[in-house]
Design a protein around this motif. Structure first.
Motif, PDB file in Angstrom:
ATOM      1  N   SER A  17      -0.883  22.783  23.804  1.00  0.00           N
ATOM      2  CA  SER A  17      -0.912  23.362  25.154  1.00  0.00           C
ATOM      3  C   SER A  17      -0.018  22.534  26.075  1.00  0.00           C
ATOM      4  O   SER A  17       0.220  21.344  25.840  1.00  0.00           O
ATOM      5  CB  SER A  17      -2.339  23.399  25.696  1.00  0.00           C
ATOM      6  OG  SER A  17      -2.762  22.081  26.030  1.00  0.00           O
ATOM      7  N   LYS A  18       0.429  23.175  27.151  1.00  0.00           N
ATOM      8  CA  LYS A  18       1.285  22.459  28.110  1.00  0.00           C
ATOM      9  C   LYS A  18       0.525  21.302  28.743  1.00  0.00           C
ATOM     10  O   LYS A  18       1.083  20.223  28.938  1.00  0.00           O
ATOM     11  CB  LYS A  18       1.839  23.427  29.156  1.00  0.00           C
ATOM     12  CG  LYS A  18       2.838  24.385  28.533  1.00  0.00           C
ATOM     13  CD  LYS A  18       3.481  25.307  29.527  1.00  0.00           C
ATOM     14  CE  LYS A  18       4.442  26.231  28.777  1.00  0.00           C
ATOM     15  NZ  LYS A  18       5.255  27.027  29.645  1.00  0.00           N
ATOM     16  N   PHE A  21       0.426  18.567  26.203  1.00  0.00           N
ATOM     17  CA  PHE A  21       1.780  18.017  26.049  1.00  0.00           C
ATOM     18  C   PHE A  21       2.084  16.999  27.141  1.00  0.00           C
ATOM     19  O   PHE A  21       2.551  15.899  26.868  1.00  0.00           O
ATOM     20  CB  PHE A  21       2.819  19.145  26.077  1.00  0.00           C
ATOM     21  CG  PHE A  21       4.232  18.653  25.966  1.00  0.00           C
ATOM     22  CD1 PHE A  21       4.795  18.410  24.729  1.00  0.00           C
ATOM     23  CD2 PHE A  21       4.989  18.411  27.103  1.00  0.00           C
ATOM     24  CE1 PHE A  21       6.090  17.946  24.620  1.00  0.00           C
ATOM     25  CE2 PHE A  21       6.291  17.945  27.009  1.00  0.00           C
ATOM     26  CZ  PHE A  21       6.848  17.717  25.756  1.00  0.00           C
ATOM     27  N   TRP A  22       1.805  17.360  28.399  1.00  0.00           N
ATOM     28  CA  TRP A  22       2.101  16.450  29.509  1.00  0.00           C
ATOM     29  C   TRP A  22       1.242  15.197  29.438  1.00  0.00           C
ATOM     30  O   TRP A  22       1.683  14.110  29.795  1.00  0.00           O
ATOM     31  CB  TRP A  22       1.966  17.162  30.849  1.00  0.00           C
ATOM     32  CG  TRP A  22       3.010  18.241  30.974  1.00  0.00           C
ATOM     33  CD1 TRP A  22       2.786  19.586  31.027  1.00  0.00           C
ATOM     34  CD2 TRP A  22       4.440  18.080  30.997  1.00  0.00           C
ATOM     35  NE1 TRP A  22       3.990  20.265  31.079  1.00  0.00           N
ATOM     36  CE2 TRP A  22       5.019  19.363  31.068  1.00  0.00           C
ATOM     37  CE3 TRP A  22       5.288  16.982  30.955  1.00  0.00           C
ATOM     38  CZ2 TRP A  22       6.389  19.581  31.106  1.00  0.00           C
ATOM     39  CZ3 TRP A  22       6.662  17.191  30.990  1.00  0.00           C
ATOM     40  CH2 TRP A  22       7.193  18.481  31.064  1.00  0.00           C
ATOM     41  N   ASP A  32      11.500  12.296  24.596  1.00  0.00           N
ATOM     42  CA  ASP A  32      12.370  13.346  25.115  1.00  0.00           C
ATOM     43  C   ASP A  32      13.791  13.090  24.588  1.00  0.00           C
ATOM     44  O   ASP A  32      14.519  12.262  25.106  1.00  0.00           O
ATOM     45  CB  ASP A  32      12.354  13.346  26.642  1.00  0.00           C
ATOM     46  CG  ASP A  32      13.175  14.477  27.239  1.00  0.00           C
ATOM     47  OD1 ASP A  32      13.865  15.199  26.481  1.00  0.00           O
ATOM     48  OD2 ASP A  32      13.130  14.637  28.469  1.00  0.00           O
ATOM     49  N   ARG A  34      16.153  15.562  24.205  1.00  0.00           N
ATOM     50  CA  ARG A  34      16.960  16.754  24.474  1.00  0.00           C
ATOM     51  C   ARG A  34      18.413  16.423  24.805  1.00  0.00           C
ATOM     52  O   ARG A  34      19.286  17.264  24.618  1.00  0.00           O
ATOM     53  CB  ARG A  34      16.331  17.577  25.597  1.00  0.00           C
ATOM     54  CG  ARG A  34      14.976  18.179  25.198  1.00  0.00           C
ATOM     55  CD  ARG A  34      14.289  18.849  26.353  1.00  0.00           C
ATOM     56  NE  ARG A  34      13.984  17.844  27.371  1.00  0.00           N
ATOM     57  CZ  ARG A  34      13.641  18.131  28.618  1.00  0.00           C
ATOM     58  NH1 ARG A  34      13.564  19.386  29.002  1.00  0.00           N
ATOM     59  NH2 ARG A  34      13.375  17.168  29.478  1.00  0.00           N
ATOM     60  N   GLU A  54       9.530  23.843  23.579  1.00  0.00           N
ATOM     61  CA  GLU A  54       8.698  24.620  24.489  1.00  0.00           C
ATOM     62  C   GLU A  54       8.802  26.113  24.191  1.00  0.00           C
ATOM     63  O   GLU A  54       9.875  26.641  23.924  1.00  0.00           O
ATOM     64  CB  GLU A  54       9.113  24.353  25.939  1.00  0.00           C
ATOM     65  CG  GLU A  54       8.170  24.947  26.946  1.00  0.00           C
ATOM     66  CD  GLU A  54       8.429  24.478  28.364  1.00  0.00           C
ATOM     67  OE1 GLU A  54       7.586  24.762  29.223  1.00  0.00           O
ATOM     68  OE2 GLU A  54       9.469  23.829  28.619  1.00  0.00           O
ATOM     69  N   THR A  55       7.661  26.773  24.248  1.00  0.00           N
ATOM     70  CA  THR A  55       7.593  28.229  24.125  1.00  0.00           C
ATOM     71  C   THR A  55       6.758  28.740  25.301  1.00  0.00           C
ATOM     72  O   THR A  55       6.212  27.956  26.068  1.00  0.00           O
ATOM     73  CB  THR A  55       6.910  28.660  22.801  1.00  0.00           C
ATOM     74  OG1 THR A  55       5.521  28.322  22.870  1.00  0.00           O
ATOM     75  CG2 THR A  55       7.547  28.005  21.593  1.00  0.00           C
ATOM     76  N   GLY A  58       3.196  27.304  25.018  1.00  0.00           N
ATOM     77  CA  GLY A  58       2.998  25.857  24.978  1.00  0.00           C
ATOM     78  C   GLY A  58       4.147  25.230  24.217  1.00  0.00           C
ATOM     79  O   GLY A  58       5.266  25.749  24.218  1.00  0.00           O
ATOM     80  N   PHE A  59       3.867  24.162  23.526  1.00  0.00           N
ATOM     81  CA  PHE A  59       4.890  23.481  22.734  1.00  0.00           C
ATOM     82  C   PHE A  59       4.562  23.665  21.266  1.00  0.00           C
ATOM     83  O   PHE A  59       3.445  23.403  20.836  1.00  0.00           O
ATOM     84  CB  PHE A  59       4.966  22.002  23.117  1.00  0.00           C
ATOM     85  CG  PHE A  59       5.569  21.801  24.472  1.00  0.00           C
ATOM     86  CD1 PHE A  59       6.911  21.481  24.608  1.00  0.00           C
ATOM     87  CD2 PHE A  59       4.815  21.967  25.618  1.00  0.00           C
ATOM     88  CE1 PHE A  59       7.487  21.323  25.854  1.00  0.00           C
ATOM     89  CE2 PHE A  59       5.377  21.801  26.873  1.00  0.00           C
ATOM     90  CZ  PHE A  59       6.715  21.474  26.988  1.00  0.00           C
ATOM     91  N   TRP A 122      10.701  15.732  21.385  1.00  0.00           N
ATOM     92  CA  TRP A 122      10.839  16.929  22.209  1.00  0.00           C
ATOM     93  C   TRP A 122      12.298  17.364  22.194  1.00  0.00           C
ATOM     94  O   TRP A 122      13.183  16.629  22.612  1.00  0.00           O
ATOM     95  CB  TRP A 122      10.377  16.614  23.615  1.00  0.00           C
ATOM     96  CG  TRP A 122      10.473  17.710  24.627  1.00  0.00           C
ATOM     97  CD1 TRP A 122      10.705  19.034  24.424  1.00  0.00           C
ATOM     98  CD2 TRP A 122      10.326  17.549  26.043  1.00  0.00           C
ATOM     99  NE1 TRP A 122      10.700  19.714  25.612  1.00  0.00           N
ATOM    100  CE2 TRP A 122      10.476  18.825  26.629  1.00  0.00           C
ATOM    101  CE3 TRP A 122      10.093  16.464  26.865  1.00  0.00           C
ATOM    102  CZ2 TRP A 122      10.396  19.025  27.993  1.00  0.00           C
ATOM    103  CZ3 TRP A 122      10.002  16.674  28.227  1.00  0.00           C
ATOM    104  CH2 TRP A 122      10.157  17.941  28.784  1.00  0.00           C
ATOM    105  N   ARG A 124      15.015  21.019  22.677  1.00  0.00           N
ATOM    106  CA  ARG A 124      15.110  22.393  23.185  1.00  0.00           C
ATOM    107  C   ARG A 124      15.026  23.379  22.028  1.00  0.00           C
ATOM    108  O   ARG A 124      14.597  24.502  22.184  1.00  0.00           O
ATOM    109  CB  ARG A 124      16.433  22.585  23.923  1.00  0.00           C
ATOM    110  CG  ARG A 124      16.485  21.868  25.256  1.00  0.00           C
ATOM    111  CD  ARG A 124      17.880  21.875  25.841  1.00  0.00           C
ATOM    112  NE  ARG A 124      18.562  23.137  25.685  1.00  0.00           N
ATOM    113  CZ  ARG A 124      19.023  23.875  26.679  1.00  0.00           C
ATOM    114  NH1 ARG A 124      18.869  23.471  27.915  1.00  0.00           N
ATOM    115  NH2 ARG A 124      19.647  25.002  26.455  1.00  0.00           N
TER     116      ARG A 124
END
Length: 152
Positions: A17-18, A21-22, A32, A34, A54-55, A58-59, A122, A124
């Motif tokens: 879930s977002k 994730f955070w 990260d 990316r 990310e979707t 969520g992730f 993480w 993209r």
């Protein structure tokens, strides 16, 4: 299913879930990557490193990478995909390929997952993952490509 970017696993469809994730990001369990860089960590045979993207829900775990790979950011992948694929065809390592006088550029991010199997990377999802042999042989060129198109 396998392509040049990721090794897929049976955990690929796990959703984080977002909110979770955070929370993981704040505790340092999310790297990260990316913008690209050199990944340090276990080989695929040693369990690899899980990647998430990310979707809407969520992730999602999108696959595994291994230590020694170089993540090329999305924009550099878009602009140099033919060259990157040519580099990535190099999939063995010879002693004579070992760089003797090259130091990793200070502009290159180095991500270390050794010592913590719970870390997630993480992405993209449209980066280019350079295999560890090509990363070793073409490191200087790969760093330049990734840095030139750093803004993603």
């Amino acid at each position: 299913m396998e392509d040049y970017n990721y090794t897929y696993s049976d955990t690929d469809l796990d959703i984080i879930s977002k909110k979770e994730f955070w929370k993981l990001l704040k505790t340092g369990l999310i790297i990260d990557a990316r913008n690209g860089g050199l990944m340090l960590g276990p080989s695929i045979e040693q369990g690899g490193i899980d990647c998430v993207a990310e979707t809407a829900d969520g992730f999602m775990k999108i696959g595994k990478i291994e230590g020694g790979v170089f993540i090329i950011n999305s924009l550099a992948n878009k602009n140099y995909s033919d060259k990157l694929q040519a580099f990535n065809a190099y999939d063995v390592l010879f002693l004579e390929d070992e760089p003797v006088d090259y130091i990793i550029s200070p502009t290159t991010s180095v991500y270390n997952t050794f010592g913590n199997d719970e870390k997630l990377v993480w992405l993209r999802g449209d980066e280019f993952i350079m295999n560890k042999y090509a990363s070793f042989k073409f490191l200087k060129e790969i760093e330049e490509i990734n840095y030139f198109d750093f803004r993603v």
